[in-house]
Design a protein around this motif. Structure first.
Motif, PDB file in Angstrom:
ATOM      1  N   ARG A 152       0.802  -1.221   0.000  1.00  0.00           N
ATOM      2  CA  ARG A 152       0.000   0.000   0.000  1.00  0.00           C
ATOM      3  C   ARG A 152       0.838   1.276   0.000  1.00  0.00           C
ATOM      4  NH1 ARG A 152      -5.541  -0.503   1.201  1.00  0.00           N
ATOM      5  NH2 ARG A 152      -6.168  -2.639   1.681  1.00  0.00           N
ATOM      6  N   PHE A 153       1.919   1.314   0.752  1.00  0.00           N
ATOM      7  CA  PHE A 153       2.658   2.556   0.933  1.00  0.00           C
ATOM      8  C   PHE A 153       3.855   2.645  -0.011  1.00  0.00           C
ATOM      9  CE2 PHE A 153       0.399   1.886   4.895  1.00  0.00           C
ATOM     10  CZ  PHE A 153      -0.151   3.139   5.130  1.00  0.00           C
ATOM     11  N   ILE A 154       3.599   2.637  -1.311  1.00  0.00           N
ATOM     12  CA  ILE A 154       4.684   2.802  -2.284  1.00  0.00           C
ATOM     13  C   ILE A 154       4.275   3.811  -3.342  1.00  0.00           C
ATOM     14  CG2 ILE A 154       5.703   0.522  -1.941  1.00  0.00           C
ATOM     15  CD1 ILE A 154       4.289  -0.415  -4.468  1.00  0.00           C
ATOM     16  N   THR A 173       5.694   1.019  -8.046  1.00  0.00           N
ATOM     17  CA  THR A 173       4.824  -0.042  -8.553  1.00  0.00           C
ATOM     18  C   THR A 173       5.311  -0.508  -9.922  1.00  0.00           C
ATOM     19  OG1 THR A 173       2.940   0.930  -7.388  1.00  0.00           O
ATOM     20  CG2 THR A 173       2.445  -0.645  -9.125  1.00  0.00           C
ATOM     21  N   MET A 174       5.668   0.451 -10.780  1.00  0.00           N
ATOM     22  CA  MET A 174       6.208   0.114 -12.103  1.00  0.00           C
ATOM     23  C   MET A 174       7.492  -0.693 -11.968  1.00  0.00           C
ATOM     24  SD  MET A 174       5.643   3.681 -14.172  1.00  0.00           S
ATOM     25  CE  MET A 174       6.332   3.019 -15.683  1.00  0.00           C
ATOM     26  N   GLN A 175       8.364  -0.242 -11.086  1.00  0.00           N
ATOM     27  CA  GLN A 175       9.655  -0.906 -10.884  1.00  0.00           C
ATOM     28  C   GLN A 175       9.458  -2.358 -10.415  1.00  0.00           C
ATOM     29  OE1 GLN A 175      11.931   0.391  -7.474  1.00  0.00           O
ATOM     30  NE2 GLN A 175      13.843   0.227  -8.607  1.00  0.00           N
ATOM     31  N   ILE A 211      -1.704  10.589   5.102  1.00  0.00           N
ATOM     32  CA  ILE A 211      -3.054  10.521   4.519  1.00  0.00           C
ATOM     33  C   ILE A 211      -3.041  11.050   3.094  1.00  0.00           C
ATOM     34  CG2 ILE A 211      -5.416  11.390   4.704  1.00  0.00           C
ATOM     35  CD1 ILE A 211      -4.970  11.460   7.777  1.00  0.00           C
ATOM     36  N   TYR A 212      -2.353  12.163   2.882  1.00  0.00           N
ATOM     37  CA  TYR A 212      -2.263  12.752   1.537  1.00  0.00           C
ATOM     38  C   TYR A 212      -1.558  11.788   0.585  1.00  0.00           C
ATOM     39  CZ  TYR A 212      -1.149  15.945  -2.272  1.00  0.00           C
ATOM     40  OH  TYR A 212      -1.030  16.533  -3.509  1.00  0.00           O
ATOM     41  N   PHE A 213      -0.470  11.186   1.054  1.00  0.00           N
ATOM     42  CA  PHE A 213       0.300  10.256   0.212  1.00  0.00           C
ATOM     43  C   PHE A 213      -0.565   9.103  -0.277  1.00  0.00           C
ATOM     44  CE2 PHE A 213       2.643   6.310  -0.240  1.00  0.00           C
ATOM     45  CZ  PHE A 213       3.681   6.675  -1.087  1.00  0.00           C
ATOM     46  N   THR A 214      -1.313   8.486   0.646  1.00  0.00           N
ATOM     47  CA  THR A 214      -2.110   7.319   0.273  1.00  0.00           C
ATOM     48  C   THR A 214      -3.279   7.672  -0.633  1.00  0.00           C
ATOM     49  OG1 THR A 214      -3.416   7.526   2.304  1.00  0.00           O
ATOM     50  CG2 THR A 214      -1.507   6.057   2.363  1.00  0.00           C
ATOM     51  N   ASN A 215      -3.667   8.954  -0.640  1.00  0.00           N
ATOM     52  CA  ASN A 215      -4.786   9.371  -1.486  1.00  0.00           C
ATOM     53  C   ASN A 215      -4.346   9.922  -2.837  1.00  0.00           C
ATOM     54  OD1 ASN A 215      -6.753   8.693   0.401  1.00  0.00           O
ATOM     55  ND2 ASN A 215      -6.658  10.677   1.408  1.00  0.00           N
ATOM     56  N   HIS A 216      -3.049  10.098  -3.050  1.00  0.00           N
ATOM     57  CA  HIS A 216      -2.580  10.751  -4.279  1.00  0.00           C
ATOM     58  C   HIS A 216      -1.456  10.003  -4.979  1.00  0.00           C
ATOM     59  CE1 HIS A 216      -4.610  14.036  -2.124  1.00  0.00           C
ATOM     60  NE2 HIS A 216      -4.833  14.552  -3.303  1.00  0.00           N
ATOM     61  N   ASN A 217      -1.233   8.746  -4.676  1.00  0.00           N
ATOM     62  CA  ASN A 217      -0.126   8.016  -5.304  1.00  0.00           C
ATOM     63  C   ASN A 217      -0.541   6.655  -5.843  1.00  0.00           C
ATOM     64  OD1 ASN A 217       2.621   9.462  -5.036  1.00  0.00           O
ATOM     65  ND2 ASN A 217       1.602   9.854  -3.095  1.00  0.00           N
ATOM     66  N   CYS A 234      -2.360   4.460  -4.694  1.00  0.00           N
ATOM     67  CA  CYS A 234      -2.377   3.404  -3.682  1.00  0.00           C
ATOM     68  C   CYS A 234      -3.812   2.920  -3.484  1.00  0.00           C
ATOM     69  CB  CYS A 234      -1.852   3.929  -2.348  1.00  0.00           C
ATOM     70  SG  CYS A 234      -0.151   4.502  -2.388  1.00  0.00           S
ATOM     71  N   PHE A 235      -3.966   1.734  -2.867  1.00  0.00           N
ATOM     72  CA  PHE A 235      -5.301   1.280  -2.518  1.00  0.00           C
ATOM     73  C   PHE A 235      -5.868   2.091  -1.359  1.00  0.00           C
ATOM     74  CE2 PHE A 235      -4.013  -2.503  -4.902  1.00  0.00           C
ATOM     75  CZ  PHE A 235      -5.132  -2.640  -5.700  1.00  0.00           C
ATOM     76  N   GLY A 236      -4.985   2.763  -0.652  1.00  0.00           N
ATOM     77  CA  GLY A 236      -5.438   3.742   0.312  1.00  0.00           C
ATOM     78  C   GLY A 236      -5.771   3.214   1.684  1.00  0.00           C
ATOM     79  N   ILE A 237      -6.023   4.152   2.579  1.00  0.00           N
ATOM     80  CA  ILE A 237      -6.393   3.839   3.954  1.00  0.00           C
ATOM     81  C   ILE A 237      -7.620   4.670   4.326  1.00  0.00           C
ATOM     82  CG2 ILE A 237      -4.061   3.256   4.701  1.00  0.00           C
ATOM     83  CD1 ILE A 237      -3.845   6.063   5.892  1.00  0.00           C
ATOM     84  N   LYS A 238      -8.324   4.219   5.330  1.00  0.00           N
ATOM     85  CA  LYS A 238      -9.468   4.961   5.865  1.00  0.00           C
ATOM     86  C   LYS A 238      -9.142   5.322   7.303  1.00  0.00           C
ATOM     87  CE  LYS A 238     -13.525   3.633   4.571  1.00  0.00           C
ATOM     88  NZ  LYS A 238     -13.993   4.783   3.776  1.00  0.00           N
TER      89      LYS A 238
END
Length: 470
Positions: free
Chosen positions: A77-79, A84-86, A162-168, A170-174
């Motif tokens: 999740r945190f990449i 992800t491409m790599q 929070i910003y990272f998981t919503n803009h990269n 990612c599957f994200g977090i709640k």
């Protein structure tokens, strides 16, 4: 009700997402095999039709690929987007190598085709990546399958995560809840445990980088047995973390942080140079026709003026080089600028801050178009082929801008300046010079070929939407 809802969300989201990923990965591999077979069997002068037995096509090959996708942690999740491409690239590479070895071991090498191997490598990489992105986009749009998280600390670190998981991608977090930081560590521990018991959330992130070591240790010891995943933000502010590796010294219960300087290796510099040359040659099919049209339009609007001009910029090692651009200004641009700044104090302030003007009186009609679309920079592919610039890097600066970099000028001197870079994809003309320097330093200290590929893709997107350029 809330407790049960969050608990079920946490329990089932991971399982559902795991199943969906397996399904999407399997379909992606089957689709890649089908497309690769169609391409292979339509290549002229190949010896007959190529086929793959069903047991390999539907079972063995997909199983191997799915194994290596999981092994390389593509779905973490945190990449970053480029990570992800790599990881997908390496998963495909390992899978192909393993498949080839397995076919030889089981004496099934007659099913091998060198051209099919190359085709399938490229198609499977694209298919796996695109199918994953489709699932990510769908989940995020529907706001589903996000892991509930309790954050400890309500400061900037929490906001950044929070910003990272919503803009990269990612599957994200709640965010299930945020436990505010307080001085009393005993009370803080009680507050966290109470939230865990209330919400039954199994993922905790301690986002307090400046928390004292002893207090952090107390929290970790008490909370870890209660949850499935416990993460904390160490105090690494200012350290280039992308190339940071963690070495575990088990006997001393110690972590050793290793920071790689990728551009210090000759091999990586050669890879970057080869990428620049290959990408330049591939894009010449588009660049040359567009350039001819632009030069004709410039000569029509500004008769007698050369359509391409050169302006000396500071390159690697501090040496000056002629940076090529399409003419977008009137021939007497320098005099016109001085007169305009003299009569417009507000424009003078803007020029001193950005070295650019939103309403620049020197720009011609065709100049406005090619600047807005960044076409004025196309001739710089000549600089790339000459080895004076790279496709990605810090934007080339003039001598008068050197002082803005201060002690970081060594970072700028360490690499070739680029046609695009972190500044262009992070706001371009809309951000100040201090932020521009920070972005350039970040790029130099964290470079990888995957970052270059990502920045080029983001640049294309930004140019198409014409964001931040003038």
């Amino acid at each position: 009700m809330l407790k049960e809802k969050i608990y079920k969300m946490d329990y089932y989201s991971e399982k559902i997402l795991t199943v969906l990923l397996l399904i999407f990965e399997y379909i992606a591999i089957i689709v890649a095999e089908k497309i690769s077979l169609i391409i292979q069997n339509n290549i002229p002068y190949t010896a007959g039709k190529f086929y793959i037995p069903d047991i390999y096509f539907y079972l063995v090959i997909p199983a191997i690929y799915i194994f290596f996708v999981e092994h390389t942690k593509v779905n973490e999740r945190f990449i970053f987007f480029w990570e992800t491409m790599q990881r997908t690239f390496y998963a495909v590479l390992y899978s192909e190598i393993f498949c080839i070895i397995a076919l030889y071991v089981f004496k099934s090498s007659n099913y091998l085709s060198r051209s099919y191997i190359v085709i399938f490598f490229m198609i499977s990489f694209l298919s796996l990546y695109l199918f994953r992105q489709l699932l990510v986009k769908t989940c995020n749009r529907l706001n589903i399958l996000k892991t509930p998280v309790i954050f400890v600390g309500n400061g900037k670190a929490t906001e950044d995560i929070i910003y990272f998981t919503n803009h990269n991608n990612c599957f994200g977090i709640k965010v299930a809840d945020i436990v505010e930081e307080i001085e009393d560590i005993s009370q803080l521990r009680k507050n966290i445990i109470r939230k865990i018991e209330q919400l039954k959330v199994k993922t905790i992130i301690i986002a307090i980088p400046n928390l004292e070591k002893n207090k952090l240790l107390d929290l970790v010891e008490d909370i870890q047995p209660l949850v499935r995943n416990l993460m904390f933000v160490p105090n690494t502010v200012g350290i280039p973390v992308i190339n940071l590796e963690v070495k575990k010294i088990y006997e001393s219960n110690m972590l050793l942080l290793s920071i790689r300087n990728n551009l210090a290796k000759k091999t990586n510099r050669r890879i970057k140079r080869i990428f620049d040359i290959v990408f330049s040659l591939l894009t010449m099919v588009i660049i040359i026709p567009v350039s001819i049209i632009v030069m004709i339009l410039i000569m029509i609007e500004s008769p007698g003026a050369a359509p391409i001009f050169k302006h000396y910029r500071v390159g690697r090692g501090g040496t000056l080089f002629p940076c090529y651009k399409f003419r977008s200004m009137v021939p007497n641009a320098k005099e016109k600028l001085q007169e305009y700044l003299k009569n417009n104090p507000e424009a003078k302030i803007e020029w001193d801050k950005y070295f650019k003007l939103k309403n620049d009186p020197r720009i011609t009609k065709i100049g406005k178009i090619i600047r807005k679309t960044s076409i004025d920079e196309l001739p710089q592919f000549i600089n790339v082929l000459k080895g004076e610039m790279s496709w990605v890097g810090p934007r080339p600066i003039i001598k008068d801008e050197i002082h803005y970099y201060g002690k970081y000028i060594k970072d700028y001197y360490a690499v070739l300046p680029g046609i695009t870079g972190m500044w262009q994809v992070s706001g371009r003309s809309e951000i100040g010079y201090k932020d521009r320097v920070s972005l350039d330093v970040w790029y130099v200290r964290n470079w990888s070929i995957w970052i270059d590929i990502t920045l080029i893709l983001k640049t294309i997107k930004i140019v198409l939407f014409r964001k931040g350029a003038y």
